[in-house]
Structures are given as structure tokens and as C-alpha cells.
Design a protein around this motif. Structure first.
Motif, short mmCIF file in Angstrom:
data_model
loop_
_atom_site.label_atom_id
_atom_site.label_comp_id
_atom_site.label_asym_id
_atom_site.label_seq_id
_atom_site.Cartn_x
_atom_site.Cartn_y
_atom_site.Cartn_z
N GLY A 8 0.78 -1.23 0.00
CA GLY A 8 0.00 0.00 0.00
C GLY A 8 0.81 1.28 0.00
O GLY A 8 0.25 2.36 0.21
N ILE A 9 2.12 1.21 -0.22
CA ILE A 9 2.94 2.41 -0.29
C ILE A 9 2.82 3.04 -1.67
O ILE A 9 2.84 2.34 -2.69
N GLU A 10 2.70 4.34 -1.73
CA GLU A 10 2.57 5.06 -3.00
C GLU A 10 3.95 5.47 -3.52
O GLU A 10 4.77 6.00 -2.77
N ILE A 11 4.21 5.23 -4.79
CA ILE A 11 5.46 5.60 -5.42
C ILE A 11 5.26 6.93 -6.15
O ILE A 11 4.50 7.00 -7.12
N VAL A 12 5.91 7.97 -5.68
CA VAL A 12 5.75 9.29 -6.32
C VAL A 12 6.80 9.51 -7.40
O VAL A 12 6.70 10.47 -8.18
N GLY A 13 7.80 8.65 -7.47
CA GLY A 13 8.81 8.78 -8.51
C GLY A 13 9.85 7.70 -8.39
O GLY A 13 10.19 7.25 -7.28
N THR A 14 10.36 7.23 -9.53
CA THR A 14 11.46 6.27 -9.53
C THR A 14 12.37 6.58 -10.70
O THR A 14 11.91 6.89 -11.80
N SER A 15 13.66 6.51 -10.47
CA SER A 15 14.63 6.81 -11.52
C SER A 15 14.88 5.57 -12.36
O SER A 15 14.76 4.44 -11.89
N VAL A 16 15.24 5.80 -13.61
CA VAL A 16 15.55 4.70 -14.52
C VAL A 16 16.89 4.95 -15.20
O VAL A 16 17.13 4.54 -16.33
N LYS A 17 17.78 5.65 -14.50
CA LYS A 17 19.05 6.06 -15.10
C LYS A 17 19.87 4.88 -15.58
O LYS A 17 20.48 4.93 -16.64
N LYS A 18 19.91 3.80 -14.82
CA LYS A 18 20.73 2.64 -15.18
C LYS A 18 19.88 1.44 -15.55
O LYS A 18 20.33 0.30 -15.48
N SER A 19 18.65 1.69 -15.96
CA SER A 19 17.73 0.60 -16.26
C SER A 19 17.71 0.30 -17.76
O SER A 19 17.93 1.18 -18.59
N THR A 20 17.41 -0.94 -18.09
CA THR A 20 17.29 -1.34 -19.48
C THR A 20 15.90 -0.98 -20.00
O THR A 20 15.01 -0.58 -19.24
N VAL A 21 15.70 -1.15 -21.30
CA VAL A 21 14.39 -0.90 -21.88
C VAL A 21 13.35 -1.84 -21.26
O VAL A 21 12.21 -1.44 -20.98
N GLN A 22 13.75 -3.09 -21.01
CA GLN A 22 12.83 -4.02 -20.38
C GLN A 22 12.46 -3.58 -18.97
O GLN A 22 11.30 -3.71 -18.55
N ASP A 23 13.44 -3.07 -18.22
CA ASP A 23 13.17 -2.55 -16.88
C ASP A 23 12.13 -1.43 -16.94
O ASP A 23 11.19 -1.38 -16.13
N LYS A 24 12.31 -0.51 -17.90
CA LYS A 24 11.40 0.63 -18.03
C LYS A 24 9.99 0.17 -18.38
O LYS A 24 9.00 0.73 -17.88
N GLU A 25 9.89 -0.84 -19.23
CA GLU A 25 8.57 -1.35 -19.60
C GLU A 25 7.87 -1.98 -18.40
O GLU A 25 6.67 -1.83 -18.21
N ARG A 26 8.64 -2.67 -17.56
CA ARG A 26 8.06 -3.26 -16.35
C ARG A 26 7.53 -2.16 -15.42
O ARG A 26 6.45 -2.30 -14.83
#
Length: 496
Positions: A350-368
Motif C-alpha cells: 500500500g505504499i505510493e510511489i511518487v517517482g522512480t529513476s531509470v538512469k541505469k535501467s534497461t528498456v525491459q526494466d522501463k517497460e516493467r
């Protein structure tokens, strides 16, 4: 050098990477490195990346063939933990000087260092890392390592990833190539079975894989090799006899997983041990791959029974935290697999995510992440420190989860902060790890220090306190004089 260049180009052309397959031939040759911003940190070189991947092999001597300054800090290595050998924490370097470089003594000094390590420590293998200096002066690392291996009767592995060839991520992949070329497949185990697996890209940070391994043990699944977390040389050398593999961090060792599948028919999948749902799904996929490779299908039923038992225990423990954390807002400033796996784990309670960085993430990570959050507005490629501070100081988040480099932004904004990166002191993997993560978030948010530091300083409230007290005749006269001299009014006094 031509064969080395071909190796780098081969790593750039990674067919298992969906993002790489979508590039044209010219763009593919450039790899995944982004142009550096002037004045910004590069984020680590190829040598750094190779050493990060290989140093957690705990019984191996890691020898840096370079000037002393290239060795850096060997003691901690990003929080990876060992259950036994400590040789990996001993620094070994040839300590080249200007005279060695000018006089061409590098190869001779390297051979001598290998002999000294063999005689003093007797390790099962020695890994040799050239850096920018020794690569530029042309020291033949491969020839020296081959000769030393023949002379001293132990594997001496060249890890050709000098810093100037590229980014830290490229160094990760070159480390995987070194294992493929010189280590994996060199030892035949006498106890291979249908329930053996490899876990790739798991670094055992703060010992968190030790929270997962007991689950596999209960299912009768043996980890043939965990690469690199808490690994032993002989385990990795016989890793080619595993029946299946799990890839924890694809951006680091996807080339290793793909080539092991091609050479030894070891199927793999990418998963995560962060969060209850993802841990359960990882256990299911491991069992399913083993069954496809010939294991008894009864393991599927035992896996579901174990998942049901462990999930019930974990949710019961988490129930105590839900009323205190439900609706709390988290800003996640990290990258890689944590950018989506931790997001999913936190949203489960039940925690709300107000933002997450994707600086070192792959395209697959971003799609998830997009599938989990259902909103692109909460995803940012890179956020400047000033923007992070503004977001936290305006109380748009109740806590920030990040690495140590940005902790002071949160502290300056008087916002709770929790270390989620490799320097952390608590393990967060598996069911027990998820409970520990939630417990640490609860402790951070509800720490009474935050209420105290947000209150006005005592000296900002002295006037208000004095207004509430009856003034003497002398104090009243002094106040009137000050008002007349400065042009202030009574309303200017006593306000915090």
C-alpha cells in the motif's frame, strides 16, 4: 590487440538484448554508453566494472597489474559478503612505478608477483587485471598468465578490461567473457544432478542471498554456482553442468547467460528476489525450467506448498506495518533491477510511489515500471540534486530510498532516507528481506528526530515566548525606543 577489439565488438553486439536488436549496424557498434556530461562523474570505468563482478569470488587472489593508485579499496567491495574465505579482501598489486614503465619491467614484475602469491597463499586461482597504464604500454598479459599457469600449476586468468575501453557496464560483460574463456567448463563435477541451478548477477549484498538459499534447499534445489556472490572458484569452473539458470541483473551478465545456454544448453530467465510476489514467481520459474530439463514434476507441487507457507508468514508479519505505512509516499532514486523490483515490492503493502529513476535501467526494466505504475509521470531518467531537494522540501514524499551519494539531499530537506543500494547494512531479498525492508522504512519515517528537526529553532521563538510573559517597566520602555529608532511596530515582535 585485434582479438581484444573483436571481443569488445562481440560484447556490443548482444543478441539477447532487445534494445540492441532494435539498433542499426552503425549504432550497435557504439555500444550502450551515453555521452558524458562535462563536469559529471562517469560512473566507473571498465576495470571497475570487471573487478566488481569478479572480486566476490572469495577464494581467488585478485592481482591488479598497475600503479598503486589503480587498486583502490579492496576491503569492502560494495557490501558483498562471504561465508568463508577472506582472500578476496586482500589487496594485491604489482605497484608499477615510472621506472618500471620506462624500462619495460612490467611483465617481469607481474610474473614475480604471481609466484609470490602462489607461495604465500596457495589460492586455487589468480585473476590478473590490467589497467589503462599496462594496456597502453603493451604488456602481454595473456602470455604472462599462460606461462605462469604452466610454471606454477594453477589457473592464472587474464581479465582484459582496462578502464579506457568503456563504461562500468562494459567491464561487467568483459568479466563474464573472462569466465567463459578461462574458467567455466574447466572442471567436471562428480556430483551433478537434475536439480542444479546457477544464479547469475547476484552479488549477495549484505548477505541477502543467504535469505533465499534456504528456500531452494527446502525444495532440494542446489545452487551449483552463484556468480559472483559468495562464490568459490571450483563452483564456477563446474557451472556448465547446471540444469537451469536465473539472471538477477541482466545488464551485467546477460552475455554470460546467453552463451552458457548456447554452449551447454542451460536455459535461463530474468527474475527478482525483491518482494513477495516476485520471489514466489522466481521460485516457480526455477522449478518449471528444471522440470523441462528432466527433473521430477513433483517439485512443482512442493514449490507451490512452500510459496503458500512462506507468503502466509510474510503477510502476517507485514500486517502490523500496513496501518502505519499505507498511503505513505516514497521517492526511489536508484536504477537497474531495483527500479522495478523494489517498486513492485513496496506497492504490495500500500505504499505510493511518487517517482522512480531509470538512469541505469534497461528498456525491459522501463517497460516493467510502466506496467506496474500505469503512469509515465512518475518515471524520470535523471533528476538533478536541486530538483530532488525541491521535491523533498515541499514534502511531496515521506521518504527517499537511494544510494549514499544522495542521502545528504534528503537530510538537508529534513526528510527520512533509507539506503537501498549496495552500501546498505540490511538484506532485503526474499520473504524475510521484504519484511526487513518494510521494518526499516517504518523506523525511518516514524523516527521522532524528524518531528524535532522540522520545528522552529529555539532562537526563532524567543520573541513569542517573551510576548506571553508580563513585561517590566524597563522592558516596555526599551521596546518603545527600539520601535521608534527602527521604524518597526509591535506586530514585528513576537512572531516566529
Amino acid at each position: 590487440m585485434s582479438s581484444f577489439s573483436a571481443k569488445i565488438q562481440d560484447v556490443f553486439n548482444e543478441p539477447a538484448c532487445e534494445q540492441n536488436r532494435g539498433k542499426d549496424a552503425k549504432t550497435r557498434k557504439e555500444g550502450c554508453s551515453k555521452p558524458l556530461t562535462p563536469g559529471a562523474a562517469a560512473g566507473g570505468c571498465a576495470f571497475d566494472g570487471a573487478k566488481i563482478v569478479l572480486q566476490p569470488i572469495t577464494d581467488v587472489a585478485h592481482l591488479i597489474h598497475a600503479p598503486l593508485a589503480c587498486e583502490g579499496n579492496s576491503w569492502d567491495n560494495r557490501g558483498a559478503a562471504s561465508s568463508g574465505p577472506t582472500l578476496w579482501r586482500t589487496s594485491f598489486t604489482t605497484d608499477l612505478t615510472e621506472l618500471d614503465v620506462v624500462m619495460g619491467q612490467g611483465e617481469r614484475k607481474l610474473f614475480k608477483a604471481i609466484r609470490e602469491i602462489k607461495e604465500a597463499y596457495g589460492p586455487p586461482a589468480i585473476f590478473v587485471y590490467p589497467t589503462c597504464v599496462t594496456a597502453l604500454i603493451g604488456d602481454d598479459i595473456n602470455a604472462v598468465c599462460k606461462r605462469a599457469a604452466e610454471k606454477f600449476g594453477l589457473p592464472v586468468v587474464p581479465v582484459n578490461a582496462p578502464g579506457f575501453v568503456g563504461s562500468k557496464n562494459l567491464g561487467n560483460k568483459l568479466a563474464g567473457e573472462a569466465l567463459l574463456d578461462h574458467v567455466i567448463g574447466t572442471v567436471e563435477p562428480d556430483d551433478a544432478g537434475p536439480y542444479d541451478i546457477n544464479v547469475l548477477g547476484e552479488f549477495n549484498l549484505s548477505g541477502e542471498f543467504w535469505l533465499v538459499k534456504p528456500l531452494l534447499d527446502r525444495l532440494g534445489i542446489r545452487v551449483r554456482a552463484c556468480i559472483p556472490g559468495d562464490a568459490r572458484y571450483l563452483d564456477i569452473a563446474s557451472a556448465h553442468r547446471a540444469g537451469a539458470a536465473m539472471m538477477v541483473c541482466s545488464t551485467a551478465l546477460i552475455n554470460l547467460a546467453r552463451k552458457m545456454e548456447q554452449r551447454w544448453d542451460i536455459p535461463f530467465f530474468e527474475g527478482s528476489f525483491y518482494g513477495i510476489t516476485d520471489t514466489s514467481e522466481a521460485l516457480r520459474q526455477i522449478s518449471q525450467l528444471l522440470v523441462k530439463k528432466g527433473a521430477d514434476p513433483e517439485i512443482l507441487g512442493r514449490t507451490e506448498a512452500l510459496i503458500a507457507e512462506q507468503e502466509a508468514i510474510a503477510w502476517k508479519k507485514l500486517a502490523a506495518y500496513r496501518p502505519r505505512l499505507e498511503g505513505k509516499r516514497v521517492l526511489l532514486n536508484t536504477g537497474g533491477v531495483k527500479s522495478w523490483s523494489v517498486v513492485h515490492a513496496l506497492m504490495e503493502i500500500g505504499i505510493e510511489i511518487v517517482g522512480t529513476s531509470v538512469k541505469k535501467s534497461t528498456v525491459q526494466d522501463k517497460e516493467r515500471i510502466k506496467q506496474i505504475l500505469k503512469d509515465d509521470n512518475h518515471i524520470f531518467e535523471q533528476m538533478a540534486p536541486r530538483e530532488l531537494y525541491a521535491m523533498l522540501s515541499e514534502q511531496k514524499a515521506d521518504i527517499m530510498l537511494s544510494g549514499g551519494r544522495t542521502q545528504f539531499i534528503a537530510l538537508k530537506a529534513k526528510t527520512p532516507w533509507l539506503d537501498i543500494n549496495q552500501e546498505r547494512q540490511h538484506p532485503y531479498a526474499g520473504y524475510d528481506g521484504m519484511v526487513e525492508l518494510v521494518r526499516q522504512i517504518d523506523l525511518a519515517i516514524h523516527n521522532p528526530i524528524w518531528r524535532q528537526v522540522r520545528e522552529p529553532a529555539p532562537w526563532d521563538c524567543q520573541c513569542a515566548v517573551r510576548e506571553e510573559l508580563p513585561r517590566t517597566k524597563k522592558e516596555t520602555t526599551t521596546l518603545h525606543v527600539v520601535q521608534e529608532f527602527t521604524g518597526t511596530t509591535a506586530d514585528d515582535f513576537g512572531e516566529c
